[in-house]
Design a protein around this motif. Structure first.
Motif, PDB file in Angstrom:
ATOM      1  N   MET A 167       0.851  -1.185   0.000  1.00 17.22           N
ATOM      2  CA  MET A 167       0.000   0.000   0.000  1.00 17.22           C
ATOM      3  C   MET A 167       0.895   1.246   0.000  1.00 17.22           C
ATOM      4  SD  MET A 167      -3.012   1.039   2.705  1.00 17.22           S
ATOM      5  CE  MET A 167      -3.481  -0.674   2.804  1.00 17.22           C
ATOM      6  N   PRO A 168       0.635   2.202  -0.889  1.00 17.30           N
ATOM      7  CA  PRO A 168       1.463   3.408  -0.960  1.00 17.30           C
ATOM      8  C   PRO A 168       1.390   4.240   0.321  1.00 17.30           C
ATOM      9  CG  PRO A 168       0.102   3.204  -2.908  1.00 17.30           C
ATOM     10  CD  PRO A 168      -0.369   2.176  -1.933  1.00 17.30           C
TER      11      PRO A 168
ATOM     12  N   GLU B 191      -0.739   5.939   5.087  1.00 16.72           N
ATOM     13  CA  GLU B 191      -0.916   4.905   4.077  1.00 16.72           C
ATOM     14  C   GLU B 191      -2.189   5.262   3.327  1.00 16.72           C
ATOM     15  OE1 GLU B 191      -1.028   1.033   5.845  1.00 16.72           O
ATOM     16  OE2 GLU B 191       1.156   0.891   5.862  1.00 16.72           O
ATOM     17  N   ILE B 192      -2.146   5.130   2.016  1.00 15.23           N
ATOM     18  CA  ILE B 192      -3.339   5.463   1.237  1.00 15.23           C
ATOM     19  C   ILE B 192      -3.762   4.264   0.404  1.00 15.23           C
ATOM     20  CG2 ILE B 192      -2.927   7.952   1.195  1.00 15.23           C
ATOM     21  CD1 ILE B 192      -1.849   7.633  -1.636  1.00 15.23           C
ATOM     22  N   ASP B 193      -5.065   4.038   0.386  1.00 14.04           N
ATOM     23  CA  ASP B 193      -5.607   2.957  -0.434  1.00 14.04           C
ATOM     24  C   ASP B 193      -6.835   3.411  -1.206  1.00 14.04           C
ATOM     25  OD1 ASP B 193      -7.392   3.142   1.652  1.00 14.04           O
ATOM     26  OD2 ASP B 193      -7.390   1.017   2.132  1.00 14.04           O
TER      27      ASP B 193
ATOM     28  N   ASP C  15      -8.018   2.159 -11.040  1.00 15.21           N
ATOM     29  CA  ASP C  15      -7.577   0.827 -11.470  1.00 15.21           C
ATOM     30  C   ASP C  15      -6.243   0.418 -10.851  1.00 15.21           C
ATOM     31  OD1 ASP C  15      -9.857   0.525 -13.101  1.00 15.21           O
ATOM     32  OD2 ASP C  15      -8.873   1.614 -14.735  1.00 15.21           O
ATOM     33  N   GLY C  16      -6.056   0.737  -9.581  1.00 13.93           N
ATOM     34  CA  GLY C  16      -4.849   0.340  -8.861  1.00 13.93           C
ATOM     35  C   GLY C  16      -3.677   1.295  -8.998  1.00 13.93           C
ATOM     36  N   ASP C  17      -3.776   2.291  -9.878  1.00 11.78           N
ATOM     37  CA  ASP C  17      -2.730   3.298 -10.034  1.00 11.78           C
ATOM     38  C   ASP C  17      -3.182   4.593  -9.364  1.00 11.78           C
ATOM     39  OD1 ASP C  17      -1.006   1.658 -11.601  1.00 11.78           O
ATOM     40  OD2 ASP C  17      -2.261   2.053 -13.354  1.00 11.78           O
ATOM     41  N   PHE C  18      -2.211   5.443  -9.014  1.00 16.40           N
ATOM     42  CA  PHE C  18      -2.511   6.701  -8.352  1.00 16.40           C
ATOM     43  C   PHE C  18      -2.099   7.872  -9.242  1.00 16.40           C
ATOM     44  CE2 PHE C  18      -2.518   3.678  -4.957  1.00 16.40           C
ATOM     45  CZ  PHE C  18      -3.504   4.140  -4.093  1.00 16.40           C
TER      46      PHE C  18
ATOM     47  N   LYS D 121       4.489   7.691  -9.173  1.00 16.94           N
ATOM     48  CA  LYS D 121       5.336   6.502  -9.078  1.00 16.94           C
ATOM     49  C   LYS D 121       6.124   6.583  -7.782  1.00 16.94           C
ATOM     50  CE  LYS D 121       5.568   5.734 -13.983  1.00 16.94           C
ATOM     51  NZ  LYS D 121       4.266   5.184 -14.052  1.00 16.94           N
ATOM     52  N   SER D 122       6.500   5.430  -7.242  1.00 11.92           N
ATOM     53  CA  SER D 122       7.265   5.396  -6.001  1.00 11.92           C
ATOM     54  C   SER D 122       8.527   6.257  -6.135  1.00 11.92           C
ATOM     55  CB  SER D 122       7.652   3.959  -5.665  1.00 11.92           C
ATOM     56  OG  SER D 122       8.318   3.917  -4.425  1.00 11.92           O
ATOM     57  N   GLY D 123       8.750   7.094  -5.145  1.00 13.13           N
ATOM     58  CA  GLY D 123       9.904   7.992  -5.147  1.00 13.13           C
ATOM     59  C   GLY D 123       9.574   9.401  -5.605  1.00 13.13           C
ATOM     60  N   ASP D 124       8.349   9.630  -6.091  1.00 16.53           N
ATOM     61  CA  ASP D 124       7.958  10.964  -6.530  1.00 16.53           C
ATOM     62  C   ASP D 124       7.860  11.919  -5.346  1.00 16.53           C
ATOM     63  OD1 ASP D 124       7.829  10.400  -9.227  1.00 16.53           O
ATOM     64  OD2 ASP D 124       5.655  10.117  -9.261  1.00 16.53           O
TER      65      ASP D 124
END
Length: 92
Positions: free
Chosen positions: A1-2, A17-19, A50-53, A77-80
């Motif tokens: 989870m991001p 945490e965001i979902d 659809d599962g993307d943020f 994307k992770s690290g942004d």
């Protein structure tokens, strides 16, 4: 989870945490509330599709920045690194 980590300068303010989709701004109804006069009441949206943020500016006065570029909408994307007002939000 991001995860979103909010920092003001080098000081960590909070981590979430965001979902689902969330609103970021200085308004009391924001999911992530920023104590910052340069942030709009409802400044930006992180939208889950659809599962993307995706990061979406909500017509803010001072703009929303992703990795130092002003954006109206962009996929996260992770690290942004998001800049809203004086706050940095790290997406991981």
């Amino acid at each position: 989870m991001p995860t979103i980590t909010v920092k003001l300068g080098t000081k960590k303010i909070s981590s979430f945490e965001i979902d689902t989709s969330i609103i970021i701004g200085r308004g009391p109804d924001s999911d992530i509330q920023l104590n910052d006069s340069t942030a709009s009441h409802s400044h930006a949206l992180i939208d889950k599709e659809d599962g993307d943020f995706f990061l979406k500016d909500l017509g803010s006065t001072n703009g929303t920045f992703l990795n130092q570029k002003k954006v109206s909408e962009a996929e996260l994307k992770s690290g942004d690194i998001i800049l809203i007002g004086k706050h940095f939000l790290f997406f991981k």
